[in-house]
Write a protein that holds these residues in place. Structure first.
Motif, PDB file in Angstrom:
ATOM      1  N   LEU A 168      -5.860  17.072  -3.001  1.00 55.11           N
ATOM      2  CA  LEU A 168      -5.650  16.457  -3.350  1.00 55.11           C
ATOM      3  C   LEU A 168      -3.566  15.952  -3.435  1.00 55.11           C
ATOM      4  O   LEU A 168      -3.037  15.155  -2.883  1.00 55.11           O
ATOM      5  CB  LEU A 168      -5.273  15.579  -5.116  1.00 55.11           C
ATOM      6  N   ARG A 169      -2.972  16.835  -3.794  1.00 56.44           N
ATOM      7  CA  ARG A 169      -1.621  17.176  -2.818  1.00 56.44           C
ATOM      8  C   ARG A 169      -1.134  17.109  -1.863  1.00 56.44           C
ATOM      9  O   ARG A 169      -0.560  15.554  -1.001  1.00 56.44           O
ATOM     10  CB  ARG A 169      -1.289  18.314  -3.870  1.00 56.44           C
ATOM     11  N   HIS A 170      -2.482  17.251  -1.170  1.00 52.70           N
ATOM     12  CA  HIS A 170      -1.966  17.168   0.610  1.00 52.70           C
ATOM     13  C   HIS A 170      -2.058  16.353   1.155  1.00 52.70           C
ATOM     14  O   HIS A 170      -1.204  15.062   2.094  1.00 52.70           O
ATOM     15  CB  HIS A 170      -2.937  18.175   1.210  1.00 52.70           C
ATOM     16  N   MET A 176       1.137  13.402   2.590  1.00 49.78           N
ATOM     17  CA  MET A 176       0.764  12.390   4.515  1.00 49.78           C
ATOM     18  C   MET A 176       0.502  10.707   3.786  1.00 49.78           C
ATOM     19  O   MET A 176       1.813  10.672   5.032  1.00 49.78           O
ATOM     20  CB  MET A 176      -1.456  12.936   4.736  1.00 49.78           C
ATOM     21  N   LEU A 177       0.587  10.979   2.673  1.00 52.65           N
ATOM     22  CA  LEU A 177       0.727   9.257   2.305  1.00 52.65           C
ATOM     23  C   LEU A 177       2.000   9.242   2.381  1.00 52.65           C
ATOM     24  O   LEU A 177       3.003   8.118   2.940  1.00 52.65           O
ATOM     25  CB  LEU A 177      -0.080   8.800   0.921  1.00 52.65           C
ATOM     26  N   ARG A 237       7.082   6.855   4.995  1.00 53.02           N
ATOM     27  CA  ARG A 237       8.517   7.075   5.175  1.00 53.02           C
ATOM     28  C   ARG A 237       8.691   7.010   6.705  1.00 53.02           C
ATOM     29  O   ARG A 237      10.000   7.014   6.894  1.00 53.02           O
ATOM     30  CB  ARG A 237       9.046   8.614   4.499  1.00 53.02           C
ATOM     31  N   ASN A 238       7.816   6.882   7.670  1.00 54.58           N
ATOM     32  CA  ASN A 238       8.122   7.698   9.348  1.00 54.58           C
ATOM     33  C   ASN A 238       8.848   5.330   9.117  1.00 54.58           C
ATOM     34  O   ASN A 238       7.879   5.253   9.268  1.00 54.58           O
ATOM     35  CB  ASN A 238       6.609   7.871   9.445  1.00 54.58           C
ATOM     36  N   GLN A 253       3.798  -0.065   6.374  1.00 55.27           N
ATOM     37  CA  GLN A 253       2.984   0.182   5.404  1.00 55.27           C
ATOM     38  C   GLN A 253       2.555  -0.646   4.589  1.00 55.27           C
ATOM     39  O   GLN A 253       2.138   0.360   3.425  1.00 55.27           O
ATOM     40  CB  GLN A 253       4.644   0.615   5.202  1.00 55.27           C
ATOM     41  N   HIS A 254       3.018  -1.603   4.493  1.00 51.60           N
ATOM     42  CA  HIS A 254       2.308  -2.381   3.437  1.00 51.60           C
ATOM     43  C   HIS A 254       1.026  -2.568   3.411  1.00 51.60           C
ATOM     44  O   HIS A 254       0.351  -3.935   2.876  1.00 51.60           O
ATOM     45  CB  HIS A 254       3.722  -4.197   3.381  1.00 51.60           C
ATOM     46  N   GLN A 255       0.144  -2.693   4.283  1.00 54.21           N
ATOM     47  CA  GLN A 255      -0.721  -2.690   4.627  1.00 54.21           C
ATOM     48  C   GLN A 255      -1.960  -1.221   4.091  1.00 54.21           C
ATOM     49  O   GLN A 255      -3.009  -2.108   3.536  1.00 54.21           O
ATOM     50  CB  GLN A 255      -1.047  -3.212   5.935  1.00 54.21           C
ATOM     51  N   ILE A 256      -1.093  -0.863   3.386  1.00 55.77           N
ATOM     52  CA  ILE A 256      -2.396   0.798   3.229  1.00 55.77           C
ATOM     53  C   ILE A 256      -2.383   0.087   1.721  1.00 55.77           C
ATOM     54  O   ILE A 256      -0.922   0.321   0.314  1.00 55.77           O
ATOM     55  CB  ILE A 256      -1.507   2.146   3.241  1.00 55.77           C
ATOM     56  N   GLU A 257      -3.346   0.195   1.206  1.00 55.48           N
ATOM     57  CA  GLU A 257      -3.494   0.867  -0.147  1.00 55.48           C
ATOM     58  C   GLU A 257      -4.630   1.680  -0.676  1.00 55.48           C
ATOM     59  O   GLU A 257      -5.359   1.942  -0.458  1.00 55.48           O
ATOM     60  CB  GLU A 257      -4.436  -1.266  -0.826  1.00 55.48           C
ATOM     61  N   ILE A 258      -3.625   2.043  -1.168  1.00 51.94           N
ATOM     62  CA  ILE A 258      -4.486   3.720  -1.762  1.00 51.94           C
ATOM     63  C   ILE A 258      -4.996   4.102  -3.037  1.00 51.94           C
ATOM     64  O   ILE A 258      -4.330   3.950  -3.264  1.00 51.94           O
ATOM     65  CB  ILE A 258      -3.790   4.419  -1.002  1.00 51.94           C
TER      66      ILE A 258
END
Length: 465
Positions: A55-57, A61-62, A67-68, A75-80
């Motif tokens: 989970l931490r890994h 990655m998220l 940050r990249n 970035q704004h399209q990612i909902e996790i």
């Protein structure tokens, strides 16, 4: 009911049980491993180390993605959501189970699924919810049943909003807010994970600082970065009672403070899994936390019954449990063990960034009046850290001013739990071989995080002259 005979029976298929079983299997003994759950691996694989670190890994990655600069336009399209991250851990758990079971089969260790109950000092009954029970007899036993989250009797853990470190893995949505009671390793790790998901986190600590067994500078850095993630840390608080409600949970503290959040994660202590095993009937009495008292060879009051891992008390680490199991296996096979377990074992804490430490802290060295010096390398100056973008953190070496002996290694930042082992290997050497000059006279691959040892050693030696 027929009784099957074995040389040694290991109860529990976690790291401690596996270490003992594998060591004994190599000596030609007939071994059985009794596992209460339907899959091998123990709590470490299914509810503790593997899922929380996977989970931490995923969280890391998220964070790297966000940050990249290459991905700024998406970035704004990612909902996790939290359950999405949990599913990412399922593959690692399944792989670990298959690997561990293959080890047992390849070494001709019989795995018996069911709950072990002692009928006599040398006889157990394996009971199953479905299917017949069976009896197994052996000359020796190794109890490696692990631990579970401690549940104070006055708290209703059946309420869906009151969680522990096991049940939190069943969350079906990302909480908007969370109170974590207990700021030990588990509490800090989950505070870091949830903070990275933009959850409003209250971390309630029963002590005056986080992880007081670590070097003060490291815990200060951890506190700073948790606060940067939005975690509110409350020190020196003790709960008075927990009030579950339909829309959340209120934690009432003796100080008068109240914390109401969507969920409460209780992360304050663990208890050994020794209940309902018939131990009291054969003369073994676990303490109030379910742990068994053992001697230096991990033998209980009945010398043919050993206990390893969490049920034997601190340090309650998967790595140490495995080594304890191997030690006990050698002791059973030979009547003694020709090697001893290390006293200075590394600690790995998988916060974001992660922490690892081995040896003594500045506080301990000062109290012992040992003349020491500090050698330090900031990751922001390491080329590999600059390339990966993981520039937060440092490597800190404590060494004797006169002998140059390495006394402690403390690391905070990406790959800390890997980096620490380089220093541990040198610190474990005897006499003059344990010397900080080793790092200035060794060629490290470039660019690597390991290069931090050379930078730190030069920094420390420059402080002497």
């Amino acid at each position: 009911m027929t009784t099957r005979e074995f040389d040694t029976i290991v109860i529990g298929a976690g790291p401690g049980g596996e270490g003992a079983a594998m060591k004994l299997a190599k000596t030609g003994q007939r071994i059985a491993v009794v596992e209460a759950h339907q899959r091998v691996g123990g709590g470490c694989t299914h509810w503790g180390t593997i899922p929380s670190k996977a989970l931490r890994h995923a969280i890391q990655m998220l964070a790297d993605y966000r940050r990249n600069p290459l991905f700024q336009h998406t970035q704004h399209q990612i909902e996790i959501e939290f359950p999405d991250l949990l599913r990412a851990a399922d593959g690692a758990i399944d792989d670990q189970v298959r690997t561990r079971f293959r080890y047992y089969r390849r070494n001709r260790v019989e795995v018996v699924f069911g709950r072990a109950v002692f009928l006599e000092p040398n006889l157990i009954e394996v009971r199953r919810a479905r299917g017949p029970s069976e009896r197994l007899r052996a000359k020796h036993f190794v109890i490696a049943t692990g631990s579970r989250p401690y549940h104070p009797p006055d708290i209703d853990f059946s309420h869906p909003r009151v969680l522990d470190s096991d049940s939190v893995l069943g969350l079906q949505q990302t909480p908007r807010s969370l109170t974590i009671y207990g700021a030990g390793v588990i509490g800090c790790e989950y505070a870091s994970i949830m903070g990275a998901l933009d959850v409003k986190v209250n971390l309630v600590n029963t002590r005056d600082r986080l992880l007081s067994f670590l070097d003060d500078e490291i815990t200060d850095a951890l506190s700073y970065h948790l606060r940067q993630q939005g975690v509110v840390i409350r020190h020196d608080e003790v709960y008075e009672h927990v009030e579950p409600e339909a829309d959340g949970v209120v934690l009432h503290c003796r100080s008068g403070k109240k914390f109401k959040t969507d969920y409460l994660l209780w992360a304050n202590g663990r208890a050994g899994n020794t209940q309902d095993m018939g131990l009291e009937e054969i003369g073994l009495a676990p303490n109030r936390r379910g742990q068994l008292e053992v001697n230096a060879s991990y033998q209980t009051a009945l010398p043919h019954i050993y206990a390893v891992g969490d049920v034997a008390g601190p340090p309650a680490l998967a790595s140490a449990s495995y080594d304890q199991g191997r030690f006990v296996g050698a002791h059973i096979a030979d009547g003694e063990c020709g090697w001893s377990l290390i006293e200075e074992f590394p600690t790995g804490i998988y916060t974001v960034p992660e922490i690892s430490s081995v040896g003594r802290t500045e506080r301990e060295l000062t109290a012992a009046q040992i003349p020491y010096e500090v050698a330090q390398a900031d990751f922001k100056s390491i080329a590999r850290a600059q390339i990966t973008g993981h520039t937060v953190g440092m490597l800190k070496l404590l060494f004797h001013r006169e002998t140059l002996e390495i006394l402690g290694i403390h690391c905070f930042g990406e790959q800390a739990a890997e980096i620490v082992h380089i220093g541990q290997a040198i610190m474990s050497q005897q006499g003059s071989a344990n010397n900080i000059r080793y790092f200035t006279e060794t060629t490290f691959n470039y660019p690597t995080m390991a290069e931090a040892y050379r930078v730190a050693a030069l920094n420390g030696l420059n402080r002497l002259f």
